[in-house]
Design an enzyme around this catalytic site. Sequence first.
Site, PDB file in Angstrom:
ATOM      1  CG  LEU A  10      -2.109  -1.013   1.073  1.00  0.00           C
ATOM      2  CD1 LEU A  10      -2.855  -1.146   2.389  1.00  0.00           C
ATOM      3  CD2 LEU A  10      -3.078  -0.586  -0.037  1.00  0.00           C
ATOM      4  NE  ARG A  33       7.979  -4.829   4.813  1.00  0.00           N
ATOM      5  CZ  ARG A  33       9.186  -4.471   4.409  1.00  0.00           C
ATOM      6  NH1 ARG A  33      10.121  -5.382   4.267  1.00  0.00           N
ATOM      7  NH2 ARG A  33       9.476  -3.218   4.122  1.00  0.00           N
ATOM      8  CB  ALA A  76      11.282  -4.738  -8.589  1.00  0.00           C
ATOM      9  CB  SER A 128       3.380   3.257 -17.145  1.00  0.00           C
ATOM     10  OG  SER A 128       3.830   4.598 -17.209  1.00  0.00           O
ATOM     11  N   GLY A 129       2.038   5.215 -15.037  1.00  0.00           N
ATOM     12  CA  GLY A 129       1.140   6.350 -14.890  1.00  0.00           C
ATOM     13  C   GLY A 129       1.359   7.082 -13.579  1.00  0.00           C
ATOM     14  N   GLY A 130       2.234   6.512 -12.742  1.00  0.00           N
ATOM     15  CA  GLY A 130       2.522   7.173 -11.464  1.00  0.00           C
ATOM     16  C   GLY A 130       1.270   7.212 -10.600  1.00  0.00           C
ATOM     17  CE  LYS A 182       6.266   1.148 -16.400  1.00  0.00           C
ATOM     18  NZ  LYS A 182       6.635   1.088 -15.021  1.00  0.00           N
ATOM     19  CG  HIS A 185       6.569   2.947 -20.686  1.00  0.00           C
ATOM     20  ND1 HIS A 185       6.991   3.487 -19.480  1.00  0.00           N
ATOM     21  CD2 HIS A 185       5.543   3.727 -21.090  1.00  0.00           C
ATOM     22  CE1 HIS A 185       6.247   4.536 -19.180  1.00  0.00           C
ATOM     23  NE2 HIS A 185       5.350   4.697 -20.145  1.00  0.00           N
ATOM     24  CG  ASN A 186       9.871   2.476 -16.970  1.00  0.00           C
ATOM     25  OD1 ASN A 186       8.741   2.514 -17.425  1.00  0.00           O
ATOM     26  ND2 ASN A 186      10.100   2.326 -15.690  1.00  0.00           N
ATOM     27  CD  GLU A 189       9.187   7.236 -17.318  1.00  0.00           C
ATOM     28  OE1 GLU A 189       8.265   6.418 -17.499  1.00  0.00           O
ATOM     29  OE2 GLU A 189       9.696   7.444 -16.202  1.00  0.00           O
ATOM     30  CE1 TYR A 190      14.700   5.610 -16.383  1.00  0.00           C
ATOM     31  CE2 TYR A 190      17.003   6.205 -16.424  1.00  0.00           C
ATOM     32  CZ  TYR A 190      15.931   5.640 -15.770  1.00  0.00           C
ATOM     33  OH  TYR A 190      16.093   5.115 -14.518  1.00  0.00           O
ATOM     34  CE  LYS A 260      12.053   4.253  -6.925  1.00  0.00           C
ATOM     35  NZ  LYS A 260      10.641   4.015  -6.625  1.00  0.00           N
ATOM     36  CG  HIS A 451      39.306 -10.891 -35.609  1.00  0.00           C
ATOM     37  ND1 HIS A 451      39.171 -11.973 -34.774  1.00  0.00           N
ATOM     38  CD2 HIS A 451      39.946  -9.936 -34.885  1.00  0.00           C
ATOM     39  CE1 HIS A 451      39.684 -11.680 -33.592  1.00  0.00           C
ATOM     40  NE2 HIS A 451      40.180 -10.451 -33.637  1.00  0.00           N
TER      41      HIS A 451
END
Length: 475
Positions: A10, A33, A76, A128-130, A182, A185-186, A189-190, A260, A451
């Site tokens: 929560l 918790r 996570a 997502s959406g905060g 996701k 997506h992040n 977002e960055y 994060k 090579h």
Amino acid sequence: MKADIGLIGLATMGQNLALNIERNQYTIAVYNRTTERLDEFINGKGFEKNIIGCYDVENLCNTLKKPRIILLMIKAGKPVDDSISMLLPFLEPGDIIIDGGNSFFSDTIRRLKKLENKGIHYLGAGISGGEEGALKGPSIMPGGSLEAWKHVEEIFTKITAKINGDPCCSYIGSDGAGHYVKMVHNGIEYSDMQLISEIYYILKKFLNLTAYELAKIFAEWDKGDLNSYLIKITSKILLEEDPVTKNPLVDMILDSAKQKGTGKWASQEALEMGVPVPSITEAVYARNISSKREERLEASKLLTGPTPQFSGEKSILVEATRKALIAAKICSYAQGFSLLKAASDEYKWELNLSNIAQIWRNGCIIRARFLKQVKVAFQQDKDLSNLLLDSYFSDVIKTSQEDWRFVVNLAVENGIPIPALSSALSYYDSYRNPSLPANLIQAQRDYFGAHGFERVDKEQGLIYHYEKWAPLDED
Ligand code: NAP
């Protein structure tokens, strides 16, 4: 009374999702918790609602209709494994666990396999959406057990954001697909945030605009092709006054960015997959270098560079930066979607890129008008290998690139760091160029490591080695 769904965790996301679910006429059981957080919620925002507070997971499981649906909205990593272990003794085959946090996709694959063996269905759903999105309608990217999806589709479809009545949530694909999408997506977002910040800095440095003047520019841009959540909040942020000093609040915020880790994961996965995503990676690096503030302050005493100067017309620079931002943004999305395409092939997820663009059109942080066109591009050609090859986007870049190059040149000449804007341009120039200097790299590899190389005048795939590279002169 039995609850339709249970939720663990929560904090910001969990509380707001719980309220969203309840508002959509479901009864929800919640557990956290730390008991104080649970008490605060059920006696506060959750008071007199169809929300049942549970003080242990056994009670939570006993409070749920069967098959039980339990949504984890917690940190996570280990907490997710620990919570699953805590739940298992109280679950039965057919029950469903959904991890709605930002888990790493390979953890989701591992957990799904483990739980499938016990008959528990598992969904890894990127959300997502905060805070606001969670409450009013987030964008949701569920992947994993199709059986689980059938049970939660109705709830998720109700609580998710809508665009013209269509939900911003649909089943993404098997095992870790939802969390992978996701993660990308992040990553996007960055890069979106970095690009906007670079443009803000260019306008501020060259035109000496105040935050309030800059706010007006972003608000104006939000009415056009750049219309998006991030541009909108930028204009709002720039208007905010610091209650203490009365300066623009943004000017009082330390230029040291935190993260994060989801942007870093996207870059790491792209490297693993061999897909170039320089705009995302540069955005991660830009946060890294910004966070080395002490070192930068020291370096600024020693290292020199030009002082930014611009003597041209203000309106010309403003319009050029707008176009540069659009062009670079297209490249950043092109990179993100290329990564999704490669991952889809690698993991056999059969990702529907058009649907993913649809999911991102509302509710999430990168929501933008522009995503409608992305959706159309992949609808017209589901195998489109790069967004830059779509005629709509190639036309936009055609009309913007002169300004984009002008802005990049100007910033570079004046010592303004623009890692995302300039790397996006290099990405574009590399991708569109029929010849690159990689021939020399191949020659160097053959010189020092034998090579081998392919030849322009022979069939591709045939490898040649040159035996007679001139030896180095003795010193
Ligand atoms: P958060 O700060 O990431 O996590 C706090 C929640 O996790 C608390 O409920 C906490 O319980 C619980 N938790 C931590 N360790 C635990 C453990 N070992 N066992 C059980 N519970 C544990 O919360 P959040 O910001 O609401 O995010 C929840 C998830 O959604 C995260 O994965 C986050 O990355 C993801 N997400 C967040 C946002 C956002 O804007 N915040 C957006 C999208 C996705 P206690 O109260 O007991 O500490």
